[in-house]
Scaffold this motif. Sequence first.
Motif, PDB file in Angstrom:
ATOM      1  N   GLY A  10     -23.033   1.647 -29.914  1.00  0.00           N
ATOM      2  CA  GLY A  10     -24.086   1.642 -30.809  1.00  0.00           C
ATOM      3  C   GLY A  10     -24.881   0.140 -30.792  1.00  0.00           C
ATOM      4  N   SER A  11     -24.164  -0.676 -30.177  1.00  0.00           N
ATOM      5  CA  SER A  11     -24.751  -2.232 -30.389  1.00  0.00           C
ATOM      6  C   SER A  11     -25.450  -2.402 -29.151  1.00  0.00           C
ATOM      7  CB  SER A  11     -23.606  -3.110 -30.505  1.00  0.00           C
ATOM      8  OG  SER A  11     -22.813  -2.977 -31.404  1.00  0.00           O
ATOM      9  N   LEU A  12     -25.282  -1.320 -27.946  1.00  0.00           N
ATOM     10  CA  LEU A  12     -26.164  -1.543 -26.722  1.00  0.00           C
ATOM     11  C   LEU A  12     -27.334  -1.528 -27.013  1.00  0.00           C
ATOM     12  CD1 LEU A  12     -23.540   0.204 -24.362  1.00  0.00           C
ATOM     13  CD2 LEU A  12     -23.915  -2.392 -24.679  1.00  0.00           C
ATOM     14  N   THR A  13     -28.250  -1.987 -26.009  1.00  0.00           N
ATOM     15  CA  THR A  13     -29.773  -1.643 -26.037  1.00  0.00           C
ATOM     16  C   THR A  13     -30.077  -0.683 -24.774  1.00  0.00           C
ATOM     17  OG1 THR A  13     -30.155  -3.839 -26.956  1.00  0.00           O
ATOM     18  CG2 THR A  13     -31.889  -2.613 -25.926  1.00  0.00           C
ATOM     19  N   LEU A  64     -28.940  -2.994 -12.637  1.00  0.00           N
ATOM     20  CA  LEU A  64     -28.105  -3.445 -11.778  1.00  0.00           C
ATOM     21  C   LEU A  64     -26.338  -3.482 -12.443  1.00  0.00           C
ATOM     22  CD1 LEU A  64     -29.735  -5.590  -9.356  1.00  0.00           C
ATOM     23  CD2 LEU A  64     -29.388  -3.324  -9.456  1.00  0.00           C
ATOM     24  N   LEU A  65     -26.315  -3.139 -13.740  1.00  0.00           N
ATOM     25  CA  LEU A  65     -25.182  -3.422 -14.636  1.00  0.00           C
ATOM     26  C   LEU A  65     -24.313  -2.171 -14.224  1.00  0.00           C
ATOM     27  CD1 LEU A  65     -25.196  -3.706 -18.496  1.00  0.00           C
ATOM     28  CD2 LEU A  65     -24.095  -1.978 -17.436  1.00  0.00           C
ATOM     29  N   LEU A  66     -22.964  -2.526 -13.963  1.00  0.00           N
ATOM     30  CA  LEU A  66     -21.761  -1.531 -13.863  1.00  0.00           C
ATOM     31  C   LEU A  66     -20.647  -1.704 -14.588  1.00  0.00           C
ATOM     32  CD1 LEU A  66     -22.101  -1.111  -9.661  1.00  0.00           C
ATOM     33  CD2 LEU A  66     -22.926   0.451 -11.622  1.00  0.00           C
ATOM     34  N   HIS A  67     -20.241  -0.725 -15.147  1.00  0.00           N
ATOM     35  CA  HIS A  67     -18.748  -0.959 -15.869  1.00  0.00           C
ATOM     36  C   HIS A  67     -17.828  -1.322 -15.081  1.00  0.00           C
ATOM     37  CE1 HIS A  67     -17.050   0.587 -19.880  1.00  0.00           C
ATOM     38  NE2 HIS A  67     -16.342  -0.526 -19.419  1.00  0.00           N
ATOM     39  N   GLY A  68     -17.043  -2.450 -14.894  1.00  0.00           N
ATOM     40  CA  GLY A  68     -15.871  -3.038 -14.094  1.00  0.00           C
ATOM     41  C   GLY A  68     -14.655  -2.565 -14.702  1.00  0.00           C
ATOM     42  N   ASP A  75     -18.630 -16.401 -12.902  1.00  0.00           N
ATOM     43  CA  ASP A  75     -19.400 -16.552 -11.774  1.00  0.00           C
ATOM     44  C   ASP A  75     -18.655 -16.113 -10.539  1.00  0.00           C
ATOM     45  OD1 ASP A  75     -21.322 -17.136  -9.997  1.00  0.00           O
ATOM     46  OD2 ASP A  75     -21.797 -19.032 -10.559  1.00  0.00           O
ATOM     47  N   LYS A  76     -19.054 -15.095  -9.777  1.00  0.00           N
ATOM     48  CA  LYS A  76     -18.466 -14.527  -8.772  1.00  0.00           C
ATOM     49  C   LYS A  76     -19.329 -14.694  -7.439  1.00  0.00           C
ATOM     50  CE  LYS A  76     -14.331 -13.061 -10.430  1.00  0.00           C
ATOM     51  NZ  LYS A  76     -13.351 -13.720 -10.257  1.00  0.00           N
ATOM     52  N   GLY A  77     -20.511 -15.552  -7.715  1.00  0.00           N
ATOM     53  CA  GLY A  77     -21.454 -15.609  -6.787  1.00  0.00           C
ATOM     54  C   GLY A  77     -22.494 -14.628  -6.534  1.00  0.00           C
ATOM     55  N   LYS A  78     -21.929 -13.410  -6.003  1.00  0.00           N
ATOM     56  CA  LYS A  78     -23.036 -12.282  -5.828  1.00  0.00           C
ATOM     57  C   LYS A  78     -23.043 -11.402  -7.337  1.00  0.00           C
ATOM     58  CE  LYS A  78     -19.400  -9.275  -4.076  1.00  0.00           C
ATOM     59  NZ  LYS A  78     -19.019  -8.300  -2.780  1.00  0.00           N
ATOM     60  N   ALA A  79     -22.294 -11.821  -8.253  1.00  0.00           N
ATOM     61  CA  ALA A  79     -22.193 -11.029  -9.361  1.00  0.00           C
ATOM     62  C   ALA A  79     -21.769 -11.971 -10.584  1.00  0.00           C
ATOM     63  CB  ALA A  79     -21.302  -9.819  -9.386  1.00  0.00           C
ATOM     64  N   ALA A  80     -21.962 -11.827 -11.691  1.00  0.00           N
ATOM     65  CA  ALA A  80     -21.555 -12.391 -12.846  1.00  0.00           C
ATOM     66  C   ALA A  80     -20.554 -11.323 -13.564  1.00  0.00           C
ATOM     67  CB  ALA A  80     -22.772 -12.703 -13.916  1.00  0.00           C
ATOM     68  N   ILE A  81     -19.487 -11.689 -14.021  1.00  0.00           N
ATOM     69  CA  ILE A  81     -18.540 -10.752 -14.747  1.00  0.00           C
ATOM     70  C   ILE A  81     -18.549 -11.357 -16.304  1.00  0.00           C
ATOM     71  CG2 ILE A  81     -16.166  -9.750 -15.029  1.00  0.00           C
ATOM     72  CD1 ILE A  81     -16.239  -9.551 -11.919  1.00  0.00           C
ATOM     73  N   LEU A  82     -18.932 -10.262 -17.116  1.00  0.00           N
ATOM     74  CA  LEU A  82     -18.902 -10.433 -18.424  1.00  0.00           C
ATOM     75  C   LEU A  82     -17.908  -9.547 -19.294  1.00  0.00           C
ATOM     76  CD1 LEU A  82     -20.755 -11.557 -20.782  1.00  0.00           C
ATOM     77  CD2 LEU A  82     -22.203  -9.660 -20.756  1.00  0.00           C
ATOM     78  N   PRO A  86     -29.438   5.039 -18.765  1.00  0.00           N
ATOM     79  CA  PRO A  86     -30.330   6.094 -17.933  1.00  0.00           C
ATOM     80  C   PRO A  86     -29.720   6.330 -16.558  1.00  0.00           C
ATOM     81  CG  PRO A  86     -31.699   4.375 -18.322  1.00  0.00           C
ATOM     82  CD  PRO A  86     -30.512   4.207 -19.237  1.00  0.00           C
ATOM     83  N   LEU A  87     -28.861   5.394 -16.088  1.00  0.00           N
ATOM     84  CA  LEU A  87     -28.073   5.171 -14.733  1.00  0.00           C
ATOM     85  C   LEU A  87     -27.535   6.570 -14.742  1.00  0.00           C
ATOM     86  CD1 LEU A  87     -26.959   3.805 -12.284  1.00  0.00           C
ATOM     87  CD2 LEU A  87     -25.304   2.922 -13.690  1.00  0.00           C
ATOM     88  N   HIS A  88     -27.035   7.438 -15.738  1.00  0.00           N
ATOM     89  CA  HIS A  88     -26.226   8.419 -15.665  1.00  0.00           C
ATOM     90  C   HIS A  88     -26.972   9.833 -15.842  1.00  0.00           C
ATOM     91  CE1 HIS A  88     -23.248   5.658 -15.995  1.00  0.00           C
ATOM     92  NE2 HIS A  88     -23.769   4.960 -17.278  1.00  0.00           N
ATOM     93  N   PRO A  92     -27.827  10.263 -10.356  1.00  0.00           N
ATOM     94  CA  PRO A  92     -27.278   9.627 -11.432  1.00  0.00           C
ATOM     95  C   PRO A  92     -25.581   9.810 -11.263  1.00  0.00           C
ATOM     96  CG  PRO A  92     -28.958  11.090 -12.155  1.00  0.00           C
ATOM     97  CD  PRO A  92     -28.666  11.105 -10.575  1.00  0.00           C
ATOM     98  N   ILE A  93     -25.016   8.717 -11.629  1.00  0.00           N
ATOM     99  CA  ILE A  93     -23.391   8.685 -11.421  1.00  0.00           C
ATOM    100  C   ILE A  93     -22.783   8.997 -12.769  1.00  0.00           C
ATOM    101  CG2 ILE A  93     -23.507   7.183  -9.346  1.00  0.00           C
ATOM    102  CD1 ILE A  93     -22.604   4.721 -11.400  1.00  0.00           C
ATOM    103  N   LEU A  94     -21.576   9.226 -12.789  1.00  0.00           N
ATOM    104  CA  LEU A  94     -20.595   9.311 -13.970  1.00  0.00           C
ATOM    105  C   LEU A  94     -20.493   8.286 -14.739  1.00  0.00           C
ATOM    106  CD1 LEU A  94     -19.407  11.956 -15.142  1.00  0.00           C
ATOM    107  CD2 LEU A  94     -17.257  11.289 -14.068  1.00  0.00           C
ATOM    108  N   HIS A  95     -20.310   8.157 -15.978  1.00  0.00           N
ATOM    109  CA  HIS A  95     -20.118   7.030 -16.793  1.00  0.00           C
ATOM    110  C   HIS A  95     -18.474   6.706 -16.563  1.00  0.00           C
ATOM    111  CE1 HIS A  95     -22.933   9.411 -19.034  1.00  0.00           C
ATOM    112  NE2 HIS A  95     -23.317   8.243 -19.749  1.00  0.00           N
ATOM    113  N   GLY A  96     -18.288   5.362 -16.376  1.00  0.00           N
ATOM    114  CA  GLY A  96     -16.943   5.062 -16.030  1.00  0.00           C
ATOM    115  C   GLY A  96     -15.929   5.361 -17.059  1.00  0.00           C
TER     116      GLY A  96
END
Length: 333
Positions: free
Chosen positions: A74-77, A92-96, A123-130, A211-213, A227-231
């Motif tokens: 619920g805290s997600l926008t 471009l966010l993906l669940h890792g 910092d992974k160069g091509k991506a950031a991991i949070l 909305p990616l899904h 659309p892809i499945l939620h991780g």
Amino acid sequence: MAESSRFDHDLVLAHKFPETTYTYTERDAAVYALGVGACGRNAIDSDELKYVYHEDGQQFVQVLPTFSALFSLGSLTNGSIDLPGLQYDPRLLLHGQQYIQIYKPFPSSASVINKVSLAGLHDKGKAAILELETKSYEKESGELLCMNRSTIFLRGAGGFSNSSHPYSYSNYPKNQAPALKIPKSQPFAVFEDCTQPSQALLYRLSGDYNPLHSDPMIAEVAGFSRPILHGLCSLGFAVRAIIKCICRGDANIIKTISGRFLLHVYPGETLITEMWLQGLRVIYQAKVKERNQAVLSGFVDLHHLTSSLQLKYSSRQETQEFHPREAVGAEAQ
Ligand SMILES: CCCCCCCCCCCCC/C=C/C(=O)SCCNC(=O)CCNC(=O)[C@H](O)C(C)(C)COP(=O)(O)OP(=O)(O)OC[C@H]1O[C@@H](n2cnc3c(N)ncnc32)[C@H](O)[C@@H]1OP(=O)(O)O
């Protein structure tokens, strides 16, 4: 120190996520269970009907352990995270990865207080991991129910620090994210399950509205043909397979769940979950049958083995590894 205008280290580390309350009912728990495929193959499956229906009333329905990953969504926008000091393209966010510790079985309905904090940023160069950690407390008793740590892969958001010393911050023990080796031996159990073409549309009703899904245009911008499945939905399928094949239907013996999303899944694809038992740890890997590709791998730690498994394999327990001659579950190969 800030290395780029897209990143402000002090701002990121100082950010306090607001405390949130999530209230769920038996209906939410049942809708979630259907969203991760419970009873999808067999509406009277006694291992799974209990997550959806109870003859003595809905207040007796049980709650799947992976349900807890929803507590702080619920805290997600619009399905993504606002973090002052870190700029990224939310499309471009993906669940890792997801890591879950369960401290007590979840009531069929409850109000839960979520405390979210930053657990890591790399910092992974091509991506950031949070990495974000949520501790969820039952409001009524104040007891800690579970901890969820979500790893979010932000494509295109890396390269914000000095490439010879890439930024890496982490505040949790390394043994909670061990490198995983998928055994080369034959799996202990194998479970095959079809996701439905509408799976993501059903799953999103549990609160993950990215909305990616659901939106074909957004999926295309993100680099997918549809659309892809939620991780977390794939994770729910895999953990359900483990509950069925290894826990013999008793989800309460699950202590910890860890999963890394290796590749996207399209709704409608078939998931084959392979499981290996190593002492009290179940190593698993889920593959998409149609593309023969691994999409998810991880482990589930158990409090104990069910008595039927214990009896059957007690002689092999000393080695902490089982090399079964047969797989369990009707669907095992
Ligand atoms: C406000 C508070 C909120 C709190 C609540 C938080 C909840 C958070 C939930 C957020 C959910 C948001 C919306 C949901 C979205 C989805 O569900 S998306 C669908 C599920 N995910 C996927 O389908 C992703 C599948 N995986 C992939 O496509 C790829 O693995 C990848 C992620 C694109 C990475 O592949 P690639 O670019 O080839 O990476 P590599 O070159 O191999 O590795 C680069 C480094 O990154 C590390 N890494 C790789 N994969 C992952 C991963 N899955 N998770 C974490 N880290 C990963 C890898 O180790 C490399 O690092 P080094 O080893 O240090 O070099």
